[in-house]
Design an enzyme around this catalytic site. Structure first.
Site, PDB file in Angstrom:
ATOM      1  N   HIS A   1     -30.706  30.950  17.767  1.00 28.57           N
ATOM      2  CA  HIS A   1     -30.283  29.619  17.321  1.00 28.57           C
ATOM      3  C   HIS A   1     -30.316  29.477  15.801  1.00 28.57           C
ATOM      4  CE1 HIS A   1     -30.013  28.248  21.386  1.00 28.57           C
ATOM      5  NE2 HIS A   1     -31.312  28.314  21.613  1.00 28.57           N
TER       6      HIS A   1
ATOM      7  N   ASP B   1     -34.614  33.263  30.086  1.00 31.12           N
ATOM      8  CA  ASP B   1     -34.731  31.881  30.556  1.00 31.12           C
ATOM      9  C   ASP B   1     -33.577  31.458  31.466  1.00 31.12           C
ATOM     10  OD1 ASP B   1     -33.090  32.068  28.360  1.00 31.12           O
ATOM     11  OD2 ASP B   1     -34.089  30.520  27.190  1.00 31.12           O
TER      12      ASP B   1
ATOM     13  N   ASP C   1     -29.063  34.718  27.183  1.00 26.11           N
ATOM     14  CA  ASP C   1     -30.003  33.604  27.204  1.00 26.11           C
ATOM     15  C   ASP C   1     -29.362  32.401  27.899  1.00 26.11           C
ATOM     16  OD1 ASP C   1     -32.646  32.804  25.308  1.00 26.11           O
ATOM     17  OD2 ASP C   1     -31.393  31.102  25.871  1.00 26.11           O
TER      18      ASP C   1
ATOM     19  N   HIS D   1     -29.409  29.444  26.957  1.00 27.27           N
ATOM     20  CA  HIS D   1     -28.848  28.582  25.918  1.00 27.27           C
ATOM     21  C   HIS D   1     -27.826  29.360  25.100  1.00 27.27           C
ATOM     22  CE1 HIS D   1     -33.045  27.048  26.570  1.00 27.27           C
ATOM     23  NE2 HIS D   1     -32.362  25.923  26.714  1.00 27.27           N
TER      24      HIS D   1
END
Length: 341
Positions: A158, A282, A193, A195
């Site tokens: 991120h 995740d 991931d 996200h």
């Protein structure tokens, strides 16, 4: 499989996290190191410490202005009367082309996208050695290894070139890919991931020498919300060199593997000769974020599919938060890769 970890990564111990306006414990806990290390060792990984390659490989993708902020902001924050224990932004520019303030408060809002990346005393040291671990992993691949695993924590995907966010400060996967490219290789990054890897996408969005792909929960109702849509394909020279594959919440193994097959076909057609897997765990059915529903068998299938490409692979740890299956998910992914080779 060789694996990289620096014990200084334990120094980052974030406390602040906010979800839906409520302050909660931060999920990106140091204990992740212990669980992930055990999971990697169960897959046969042998850990070593990284070498210090200096700031050059980090500054190849992060601005000097941003690195100055990260290195010094905690010390500066201490001069603010009544300031919190951690650097947490409370104001952001309407446009990032707006003015750049001298104020520590203003700069925190400029360089921190959200409240999920608090900066404390040990954050810079941990992030620096997390990045150095990724650099050493890349060098291992350059030296001829077919695979390596990097336990990078805090994670990185991120983090943009000048912006922290979502537990991330330095973009470990992006730094590794640039290191590989500088060594004459043609890297692709596949982010699995839950996200979207918004920082990685932003870092290479106008470039055609690093292919970026992300499989993630649809950002329409999931973090990071503003990035990760299918129409984001790159710009300028990078048009067509970014691929997003958003999935419906709760997507299970078969749906994830279908998207991964699409991503890996694009990697092959790019002519990549090395792959960086931004290994978020995740997407697990057991993860606290509950975005996707990949099982332990699914992670084994992910590892096997990556191996089928037949090119060197650097696994760089991204998300994956404390649950009963976190370590097992890593074990299954790395074992699936090694078994399929």
């Amino acid at each position: 499989m060789r694996a990289i970890l620096d014990e200084r990564q334990w120094q980052h111990d974030p406390k602040h996290f906010m979800a839906n306006g409520k302050i909660l414990p931060n999920p990106e806990q140091p204990k992740r190191i212990e669980v992930l290390r055990a999971g990697a060792e169960a897959a046969g990984c042998i850990f070593e410490a990284p070498k210090d390659a200096g700031l050059g490989p980090i500054a190849a993708v992060h601005t000097a202005e941003y690195l100055t902020f990260l290195k010094n902001i905690y010390r500066r924050w201490q001069y603010i009367e009544g300031a919190s224990d951690e650097v947490i932004p409370n104001i952001h520019p309407a446009r990032r082309s707006d003015g750049y303030p001298k104020s520590a408060t203003g700069q925190s809002g400029y360089h921190q996208a959200d409240t999920a990346c608090p900066i404390a005393k040990g954050t810079w040291e941990a992030a620096y050695w997390s990045a150095q671990s990724a650099i050493t992993g890349a060098d291992i691949i350059v030296d001829g290894a077919q695979s390596a695993y990097v336990l990078s924590r805090p994670p990185g995907h991120h983090a943009f070139g000048d912006l922290a966010g979502g537990f991330c400060f330095l973009n470990n996967s992006g730094i590794a890919a640039e290191r590989l490219r500088a060594a004459g290789l043609r890297p692709a990054i596949v982010d699995v991931d839950v996200h979207h890897g918004n920082g990685t996408q932003g870092m290479f969005y106008d470039r055609d020498d690093v292919l970026t792909l992300s499989i993630h929960a649809d950002p329409d109702r999931f973090y990071p919300f503003f990035w990760g849509y299918a129409q984001e394909r790159g710009e300028g020279r990078g048009l067509g060199y970014n691929l997003n594959l958003p999935l419906a919440r709760g997507t299970e193994d078969d749906g994830f593997m279908k998207a991964l097959a699409t991503a890996l076909e694009r990697v092959s057609l790019f002519g990549a000769d090395v792959l960086v897997v931004a290994l978020g765990l995740d997407a697990s059915i057991d993860d606290p974020f509950q975005g996707l529903a990949v099982t332990q068998d699914g992670f084994a299938r992910i590892g096997a599919a990556v191996a089928d490409l037949g090119i060197p692979v650097l696994f760089v740890q991204e998300g994956g938060y404390l649950s009963d299956s976190l370590g097992a998910n890593l074990t299954r992914c790395l074992t699936g890769y090694q078994t399929a080779r």
